[in-house]
Design a protein around this motif. Structure first.
Motif, PDB file in Angstrom:
ATOM      1  N   TYR A 129       0.850  -1.194   0.000  1.00 51.73           N
ATOM      2  CA  TYR A 129       0.000   0.000   0.000  1.00 51.73           C
ATOM      3  C   TYR A 129       0.888   1.247   0.000  1.00 51.73           C
ATOM      4  CZ  TYR A 129      -3.264   3.572   1.576  1.00 51.73           C
ATOM      5  OH  TYR A 129      -4.004   4.725   1.665  1.00 51.73           O
ATOM      6  N   GLY A 130       0.739   2.101  -1.018  1.00 52.46           N
ATOM      7  CA  GLY A 130       1.579   3.296  -1.155  1.00 52.46           C
ATOM      8  C   GLY A 130       1.049   4.469  -0.353  1.00 52.46           C
ATOM      9  N   THR A 131       1.962   5.299   0.115  1.00 53.88           N
ATOM     10  CA  THR A 131       1.563   6.454   0.949  1.00 53.88           C
ATOM     11  C   THR A 131       2.167   7.779   0.476  1.00 53.88           C
ATOM     12  OG1 THR A 131       3.376   6.139   2.508  1.00 53.88           O
ATOM     13  CG2 THR A 131       1.314   4.980   3.004  1.00 53.88           C
ATOM     14  N   ASP A 181      10.851  -3.850   8.091  1.00 48.89           N
ATOM     15  CA  ASP A 181      10.953  -5.085   7.311  1.00 48.89           C
ATOM     16  C   ASP A 181      11.836  -4.871   6.093  1.00 48.89           C
ATOM     17  OD1 ASP A 181       8.927  -7.006   8.645  1.00 48.89           O
ATOM     18  OD2 ASP A 181       7.979  -5.036   8.602  1.00 48.89           O
ATOM     19  N   LEU A 182      11.843  -3.648   5.591  1.00 51.18           N
ATOM     20  CA  LEU A 182      12.648  -3.358   4.398  1.00 51.18           C
ATOM     21  C   LEU A 182      13.039  -1.887   4.425  1.00 51.18           C
ATOM     22  CD1 LEU A 182      13.679  -4.156   1.516  1.00 51.18           C
ATOM     23  CD2 LEU A 182      11.389  -3.619   0.660  1.00 51.18           C
ATOM     24  N   TYR A 183      14.314  -1.622   4.159  1.00 53.71           N
ATOM     25  CA  TYR A 183      14.817  -0.253   4.085  1.00 53.71           C
ATOM     26  C   TYR A 183      15.486  -0.094   2.727  1.00 53.71           C
ATOM     27  CZ  TYR A 183      16.596   4.102   6.257  1.00 53.71           C
ATOM     28  OH  TYR A 183      16.833   5.418   6.613  1.00 53.71           O
ATOM     29  N   LEU A 184      15.157   1.002   2.045  1.00 50.97           N
ATOM     30  CA  LEU A 184      15.659   1.217   0.684  1.00 50.97           C
ATOM     31  C   LEU A 184      16.419   2.533   0.588  1.00 50.97           C
ATOM     32  CD1 LEU A 184      12.334   0.378  -1.268  1.00 50.97           C
ATOM     33  CD2 LEU A 184      14.210  -1.187  -0.702  1.00 50.97           C
ATOM     34  N   ILE A 185      17.453   2.563  -0.227  1.00 50.90           N
ATOM     35  CA  ILE A 185      18.072   3.841  -0.620  1.00 50.90           C
ATOM     36  C   ILE A 185      17.143   4.442  -1.670  1.00 50.90           C
ATOM     37  CG2 ILE A 185      20.057   4.989  -1.633  1.00 50.90           C
ATOM     38  CD1 ILE A 185      21.827   2.707  -0.765  1.00 50.90           C
ATOM     39  N   HIS A 186      16.590   5.616  -1.393  1.00 48.43           N
ATOM     40  CA  HIS A 186      15.488   6.137  -2.206  1.00 48.43           C
ATOM     41  C   HIS A 186      15.900   6.410  -3.660  1.00 48.43           C
ATOM     42  CE1 HIS A 186      11.402   8.250  -1.414  1.00 48.43           C
ATOM     43  NE2 HIS A 186      11.452   7.812  -2.640  1.00 48.43           N
ATOM     44  N   TRP A 187      17.043   7.049  -3.843  1.00 52.62           N
ATOM     45  CA  TRP A 187      17.548   7.348  -5.202  1.00 52.62           C
ATOM     46  C   TRP A 187      19.062   7.184  -5.203  1.00 52.62           C
ATOM     47  CZ3 TRP A 187      14.569   8.803  -9.459  1.00 52.62           C
ATOM     48  CH2 TRP A 187      13.230   9.106  -9.196  1.00 52.62           C
ATOM     49  N   VAL A 231       6.610  -3.491   6.832  1.00 51.12           N
ATOM     50  CA  VAL A 231       6.736  -2.032   6.740  1.00 51.12           C
ATOM     51  C   VAL A 231       8.053  -1.676   6.044  1.00 51.12           C
ATOM     52  CG1 VAL A 231       6.750   0.152   8.013  1.00 51.12           C
ATOM     53  CG2 VAL A 231       5.429  -1.800   8.897  1.00 51.12           C
ATOM     54  N   THR A 232       7.917  -0.880   4.987  1.00 54.89           N
ATOM     55  CA  THR A 232       9.089  -0.408   4.225  1.00 54.89           C
ATOM     56  C   THR A 232       9.247   1.092   4.414  1.00 54.89           C
ATOM     57  OG1 THR A 232       8.708  -2.056   2.504  1.00 54.89           O
ATOM     58  CG2 THR A 232      10.074  -0.173   1.894  1.00 54.89           C
ATOM     59  N   SER A 233      10.490   1.542   4.592  1.00 51.45           N
ATOM     60  CA  SER A 233      10.762   2.971   4.484  1.00 51.45           C
ATOM     61  C   SER A 233      12.021   3.165   3.631  1.00 51.45           C
ATOM     62  CB  SER A 233      10.910   3.641   5.844  1.00 51.45           C
ATOM     63  OG  SER A 233      11.025   5.049   5.647  1.00 51.45           O
ATOM     64  N   ALA A 271       8.163   6.555   3.341  1.00 50.39           N
ATOM     65  CA  ALA A 271       9.521   7.079   3.171  1.00 50.39           C
ATOM     66  C   ALA A 271       9.662   8.312   4.041  1.00 50.39           C
ATOM     67  CB  ALA A 271       9.778   7.447   1.708  1.00 50.39           C
ATOM     68  N   ALA A 272      10.905   8.557   4.484  1.00 49.76           N
ATOM     69  CA  ALA A 272      11.144   9.732   5.329  1.00 49.76           C
ATOM     70  C   ALA A 272      10.663  11.000   4.633  1.00 49.76           C
ATOM     71  CB  ALA A 272      12.631   9.823   5.662  1.00 49.76           C
ATOM     72  N   VAL A 273      10.908  11.096   3.330  1.00 44.94           N
ATOM     73  CA  VAL A 273      10.600  12.343   2.626  1.00 44.94           C
ATOM     74  C   VAL A 273       9.089  12.570   2.454  1.00 44.94           C
ATOM     75  CG1 VAL A 273      10.657  11.470   0.244  1.00 44.94           C
ATOM     76  CG2 VAL A 273      11.451  13.817   0.740  1.00 44.94           C
ATOM     77  N   TYR A 274       8.280  11.558   2.691  1.00 38.94           N
ATOM     78  CA  TYR A 274       6.829  11.752   2.543  1.00 38.94           C
ATOM     79  C   TYR A 274       6.256  12.600   3.686  1.00 38.94           C
ATOM     80  CZ  TYR A 274       7.151   7.809  -0.798  1.00 38.94           C
ATOM     81  OH  TYR A 274       7.501   6.971  -1.831  1.00 38.94           O
ATOM     82  N   GLY A 275       7.030  12.716   4.771  1.00 38.88           N
ATOM     83  CA  GLY A 275       6.596  13.573   5.882  1.00 38.88           C
ATOM     84  C   GLY A 275       5.367  13.049   6.612  1.00 38.88           C
ATOM     85  N   ASN A 276       5.087  11.750   6.469  1.00 39.97           N
ATOM     86  CA  ASN A 276       3.879  11.217   7.112  1.00 39.97           C
ATOM     87  C   ASN A 276       4.156   9.978   7.962  1.00 39.97           C
ATOM     88  OD1 ASN A 276       4.302   9.255   5.189  1.00 39.97           O
ATOM     89  ND2 ASN A 276       2.565   9.807   3.892  1.00 39.97           N
ATOM     90  N   GLN A 277       5.425   9.771   8.312  1.00 39.53           N
ATOM     91  CA  GLN A 277       5.746   8.499   8.985  1.00 39.53           C
ATOM     92  C   GLN A 277       5.088   8.384  10.360  1.00 39.53           C
ATOM     93  OE1 GLN A 277       9.694   6.671   7.146  1.00 39.53           O
ATOM     94  NE2 GLN A 277      10.187   8.343   8.505  1.00 39.53           N
ATOM     95  N   GLU A 278       4.969   9.503  11.079  1.00 41.06           N
ATOM     96  CA  GLU A 278       4.324   9.412  12.400  1.00 41.06           C
ATOM     97  C   GLU A 278       2.866   8.993  12.230  1.00 41.06           C
ATOM     98  OE1 GLU A 278       5.114  13.106  14.361  1.00 41.06           O
ATOM     99  OE2 GLU A 278       7.178  12.503  14.818  1.00 41.06           O
TER     100      GLU A 278
END
Ligand SMILES: NC(=O)c1ccc[n+]([C@@H]2O[C@H](COP(=O)([O-])OP(=O)(O)OC[C@H]3O[C@@H](n4cnc5c(N)ncnc54)[C@H](OP(=O)(O)O)[C@@H]3O)[C@@H](O)[C@H]2O)c1
Length: 310
Positions: free
Chosen positions: A48-50, A132-138, A101-103, A76-83
């Motif tokens: 599910y995308g956020t 569960d998964l951490y990604l380098i965004h770009w 959960v992926t960020s 993702a951290a940059v989405y500003g909605n993690q909380e």
């Protein structure tokens, strides 16, 4: 209880199922069925995308998505909605071990020390003990970083390996990395990336990058599976969908799955959240897959990671 092992794909299931293993895709019967990453981690086959879900809507949206049946949340951290995403997860009352959960690490936080700190911040914002998964965004690109781009990617990945070894992150991967970014990273990596999250949708299939990943045991995830909505306007997708009694959005999700690509549809509307995972009662024919594979220029950002300046 979810049965993570039911319908789990085997490591050889990295070929386009619709041609080489007819009927194999039907082993997926719900969005909680799983692909298996190279390290054995089970990952629910639709996420599910956020992105662009405002913080004040994300809490309710994530709870509703989990109620609709999603068990895999992509933020993702940059989405500003993690909380808010974390609050939605808690509101669902679901046990943590039933969720995936992926960020993603944002571009300003690359480098060994900054990456470790950024991951802590993400875990704190989400209010969870592990990702569960951490990604380098770009990928750091030469346009911005010149000769230092490769070193920056390697240092960042070293921190990812550290996070993985510490157990704070159960799987590690990349996003928007093309084969020419992955190859040099692989030369200095001790642990290979398990995922690459790429923009993939009808009209932008990224066939060579997807094939490269699948040939190297890297699970591809499709961001923007609807081309950020534009693709849903395409008449060819609509007419293919009509044959099966399905929407263009369902055709997009199904097309990704039949390519062994894990789609990440986003919607803040409950009815769409539900219909976007209601894709397990039909199968696109080989002919329809080929027609969709041939579409070009029908929407999405089609961003070139070597050209972006963020
Ligand atoms: N790694 C990266 O660089 C990256 C980049 C972008 C996105 N992502 C991830 O991928 C996820 C998906 O990408 P995305 O959010 O850009 O775009 P998307 O999922 O391709 O499209 C979302 C858009 O489609 C609409 N929509 C959803 N379901 C629909 C349906 N059944 N019928 C009609 N319209 C529908 C949504 O509107 P409503 O919400 O109003 O329903 C929204 O406007 C993101 O949320 C994020 O988690 C990753």
């Amino acid at each position: 209880m979810l049965d993570w092992n039911r319908h789990t794909r085997t490591a050889d299931a990295v070929r386009p199922m619709h041609t080489e293993q007819p009927g194999g895709i039907m082993r997926f019967s719900s969005c909680t069925d799983t692909f298996t990453l190279a390290n054995g981690t089970a990952i629910p086959c639709i996420g599910y995308g956020t992105f662009e879900t405002p913080a004040d809507e994300a809490r309710v949206a994530v709870r509703e998505a989990l109620e609709a049946g999603y068990r895999h949340i992509d933020t993702a951290a940059v989405y500003g909605n993690q909380e808010a995403v974390g609050a939605g997860i808690r509101d669902s009352g679901l046990p943590r071990e039933q969720l995936f959960v992926t960020s993603k690490l944002w571009n300003t936080e690359r480098g060994y020390d900054k990456t470790l700190k950024a991951c802590d911040k993400t875990l704190n914002e989400l209010g969870i003990e592990y990702l569960d998964l951490y990604l380098i965004h770009w990928p750091a690109n030469r346009k911005q970083f010149g000769d230092r781009a490769q070193e920056l990617k390697a240092e960042t990945w070293r921190a990812f390996e550290e996070l993985y070894k510490s157990g704070r992150v159960k799987a590690i991967g990349l996003s928007n990395f093309l084969p020419h970014h992955i190859e040099p990273l692989a030369r200095t990596a001790a642990i290979m990336p398990m995922v690459d999250q790429l923009e993939v949708h009808p009209g932008w299939p990224q066939t060579s990058a997807v094939r490269y990943c699948q040939d190297h045991g890297i699970q591809v995830e499709a961001w923007g599976p609807f081309g950020h909505k534009d693709v849903l306007e395409n008449p060819t997708l609509a007419s293919i969908g009509a044959k099966y009694g399905e929407s263009s959005a369902q055709v997009c999700v199904r097309w990704a799955l039949q390519h062994d690509v894990l789609p990440l549809p986003k919607s803040v509307h409950e009815d769409r959240m539900k219909s976007n995972i209601d894709v397990f009662d039909f199968e696109l024919s080989d002919d329809d897959m080929r027609v969709i594979d041939g579409l070009r220029g029908i929407g999405g950002s089609c961003a070139d990671p070597d050209a972006v300046d963020f």
